[in-house]
Design a protein around this motif. Structure first.
Motif, PDB file in Angstrom:
ATOM      1  N   UNK A  21       0.802  -1.245   0.172  1.00  0.00           N
ATOM      2  CA  UNK A  21       0.031  -0.044   0.150  1.00  0.00           C
ATOM      3  C   UNK A  21       0.996   1.277  -0.059  1.00  0.00           C
ATOM      4  N   UNK A  22       0.312   2.289  -0.480  1.00  0.00           N
ATOM      5  CA  UNK A  22       0.902   3.607  -0.769  1.00  0.00           C
ATOM      6  C   UNK A  22       1.510   4.132   0.845  1.00  0.00           C
ATOM      7  N   UNK A  23       0.886   3.622   1.982  1.00  0.00           N
ATOM      8  CA  UNK A  23       1.311   4.109   3.032  1.00  0.00           C
ATOM      9  C   UNK A  23       2.613   3.572   3.521  1.00  0.00           C
ATOM     10  N   UNK A  24       2.930   2.398   2.774  1.00  0.00           N
ATOM     11  CA  UNK A  24       4.168   1.662   3.174  1.00  0.00           C
ATOM     12  C   UNK A  24       5.303   1.919   1.978  1.00  0.00           C
ATOM     13  N   UNK A  25       5.093   2.763   1.188  1.00  0.00           N
ATOM     14  CA  UNK A  25       5.858   3.117   0.082  1.00  0.00           C
ATOM     15  C   UNK A  25       6.480   4.649   0.310  1.00  0.00           C
ATOM     16  N   UNK A  26       7.711   4.635  -0.590  1.00  0.00           N
ATOM     17  CA  UNK A  26       8.738   5.588  -0.492  1.00  0.00           C
ATOM     18  C   UNK A  26       8.476   6.380  -1.936  1.00  0.00           C
ATOM     19  N   UNK A  27       8.671   7.717  -1.868  1.00  0.00           N
ATOM     20  CA  UNK A  27       8.528   8.624  -3.070  1.00  0.00           C
ATOM     21  C   UNK A  27       9.851   8.636  -3.900  1.00  0.00           C
ATOM     22  N   UNK A  28       9.800   8.486  -5.109  1.00  0.00           N
ATOM     23  CA  UNK A  28      11.148   8.281  -5.894  1.00  0.00           C
ATOM     24  C   UNK A  28      10.962   9.092  -7.152  1.00  0.00           C
ATOM     25  N   UNK A  29      11.955   9.469  -7.455  1.00  0.00           N
ATOM     26  CA  UNK A  29      12.096  10.201  -9.058  1.00  0.00           C
ATOM     27  C   UNK A  29      12.301   9.227  -9.860  1.00  0.00           C
ATOM     28  N   UNK A  30      11.370   9.253 -10.841  1.00  0.00           N
ATOM     29  CA  UNK A  30      11.255   8.430 -12.193  1.00  0.00           C
ATOM     30  C   UNK A  30      12.747   8.507 -12.865  1.00  0.00           C
ATOM     31  N   UNK A  31      12.907   9.836 -13.209  1.00  0.00           N
ATOM     32  CA  UNK A  31      14.235  10.293 -13.854  1.00  0.00           C
ATOM     33  C   UNK A  31      15.021  10.539 -12.658  1.00  0.00           C
ATOM     34  N   UNK A  52      12.082  -0.052  -4.559  1.00  0.00           N
ATOM     35  CA  UNK A  52      12.764   1.294  -4.608  1.00  0.00           C
ATOM     36  C   UNK A  52      14.249   0.912  -4.534  1.00  0.00           C
ATOM     37  N   UNK A  53      14.668  -0.063  -3.812  1.00  0.00           N
ATOM     38  CA  UNK A  53      15.986  -0.591  -3.488  1.00  0.00           C
ATOM     39  C   UNK A  53      16.719  -1.060  -5.150  1.00  0.00           C
ATOM     40  N   UNK A  54      15.661  -1.858  -5.542  1.00  0.00           N
ATOM     41  CA  UNK A  54      16.182  -2.257  -7.009  1.00  0.00           C
ATOM     42  C   UNK A  54      16.113  -1.287  -8.021  1.00  0.00           C
ATOM     43  N   UNK A  55      15.249  -0.370  -8.138  1.00  0.00           N
ATOM     44  CA  UNK A  55      15.199   0.500  -9.073  1.00  0.00           C
ATOM     45  C   UNK A  55      16.585   1.412  -8.774  1.00  0.00           C
ATOM     46  N   UNK A  56      16.820   1.834  -7.705  1.00  0.00           N
ATOM     47  CA  UNK A  56      18.150   2.621  -7.297  1.00  0.00           C
ATOM     48  C   UNK A  56      19.207   2.094  -7.826  1.00  0.00           C
ATOM     49  N   UNK A  57      19.397   0.655  -7.551  1.00  0.00           N
ATOM     50  CA  UNK A  57      20.538  -0.087  -7.895  1.00  0.00           C
ATOM     51  C   UNK A  57      20.519  -0.506  -9.550  1.00  0.00           C
ATOM     52  N   UNK A  58      19.552   0.075 -10.057  1.00  0.00           N
ATOM     53  CA  UNK A  58      19.443  -0.190 -11.385  1.00  0.00           C
ATOM     54  C   UNK A  58      19.285  -1.638 -12.055  1.00  0.00           C
ATOM     55  N   UNK A  61      15.156  -0.426 -15.470  1.00  0.00           N
ATOM     56  CA  UNK A  61      15.073   0.997 -15.861  1.00  0.00           C
ATOM     57  C   UNK A  61      13.557   1.214 -15.853  1.00  0.00           C
ATOM     58  N   UNK A  62      13.185   2.511 -15.517  1.00  0.00           N
ATOM     59  CA  UNK A  62      11.944   2.938 -15.624  1.00  0.00           C
ATOM     60  C   UNK A  62      11.833   4.296 -16.509  1.00  0.00           C
ATOM     61  N   UNK A  63      10.720   4.025 -17.419  1.00  0.00           N
ATOM     62  CA  UNK A  63      10.704   5.324 -18.447  1.00  0.00           C
ATOM     63  C   UNK A  63       9.330   5.557 -18.395  1.00  0.00           C
ATOM     64  N   UNK A  64       9.098   6.955 -18.178  1.00  0.00           N
ATOM     65  CA  UNK A  64       7.758   7.485 -18.315  1.00  0.00           C
ATOM     66  C   UNK A  64       6.939   7.436 -19.510  1.00  0.00           C
ATOM     67  N   UNK A  65       5.731   7.330 -19.611  1.00  0.00           N
ATOM     68  CA  UNK A  65       5.062   7.152 -20.859  1.00  0.00           C
ATOM     69  C   UNK A  65       3.799   8.369 -20.879  1.00  0.00           C
ATOM     70  N   UNK A  72       1.918   6.723 -16.602  1.00  0.00           N
ATOM     71  CA  UNK A  72       2.088   5.405 -17.074  1.00  0.00           C
ATOM     72  C   UNK A  72       3.604   5.284 -16.833  1.00  0.00           C
ATOM     73  N   UNK A  73       4.117   3.945 -16.437  1.00  0.00           N
ATOM     74  CA  UNK A  73       5.404   3.760 -16.515  1.00  0.00           C
ATOM     75  C   UNK A  73       5.615   2.445 -17.441  1.00  0.00           C
ATOM     76  N   UNK A  74       6.934   2.521 -18.205  1.00  0.00           N
ATOM     77  CA  UNK A  74       7.430   1.278 -18.852  1.00  0.00           C
ATOM     78  C   UNK A  74       8.674   1.047 -17.797  1.00  0.00           C
ATOM     79  N   UNK A  75       8.476  -0.509 -17.585  1.00  0.00           N
ATOM     80  CA  UNK A  75       9.633  -1.120 -16.650  1.00  0.00           C
ATOM     81  C   UNK A  75       9.930  -2.476 -17.425  1.00  0.00           C
ATOM     82  N   UNK A  76      11.082  -2.364 -18.232  1.00  0.00           N
ATOM     83  CA  UNK A  76      11.744  -3.543 -18.723  1.00  0.00           C
ATOM     84  C   UNK A  76      12.254  -4.586 -17.769  1.00  0.00           C
TER      85      UNK A  76
END
Length: 112
Positions: A21-31, A52-58, A61-65, A72-76
């Motif tokens: 749930x959103x209450x347990x999530x962290x805010x992160x910059x897409x770019x 969030x840790x996985x995204x930060x560790x790359x 990649x996340x691409x906004x659409x 909308x986000x594209x997540x390969x």
């Protein structure tokens, strides 16, 4: 204020299949902020700690659409080679966004 808008829009972690749930999530910059990513509604998403840790560790990649829809986000997935599209549960209505922008402009206006 932006965190509340994100919670309304995303409802949960944006990683495909994760329902933290959103209450347990962290805010992160897409770019990433370190790469000139703005701290703005359209460049932010909610992620649980693990994703969030996985995204930060790359790990992916996340691409906004922006042309597809609000948030909308594209997540390969580098492991499987598949690409996932993460749509927000409740895209922010344009009138709500306009109201938010107006309040931000008023809050940032000089006091004279």
């Amino acid at each position: 204020m932006v965190k509340r808008l994100l919670a309304l829009r995303d409802q949960h972690c944006r990683y495909p299949g994760c329902r933290a749930p959103a209450t347990m999530c962290e805010t992160d910059h897409v770019h990433p902020f370190a790469e000139s990513g703005q701290t703005a509604y359209g460049n932010l998403a909610l992620w649980c700690k693990e994703h969030h840790t996985g995204k930060t560790a790359r790990w992916w990649d996340v691409t906004p659409l922006p042309a597809q829809s609000d948030g909308a986000l594209q997540i390969p997935n580098k492991g499987s080679g598949q690409t996932h599209i993460s749509q927000p549960e409740l895209p922010l209505h344009p009138a709500a966004w306009a109201d938010h922008q107006q309040r931000q402009d008023q809050a940032n206006a000089p006091p004279f």
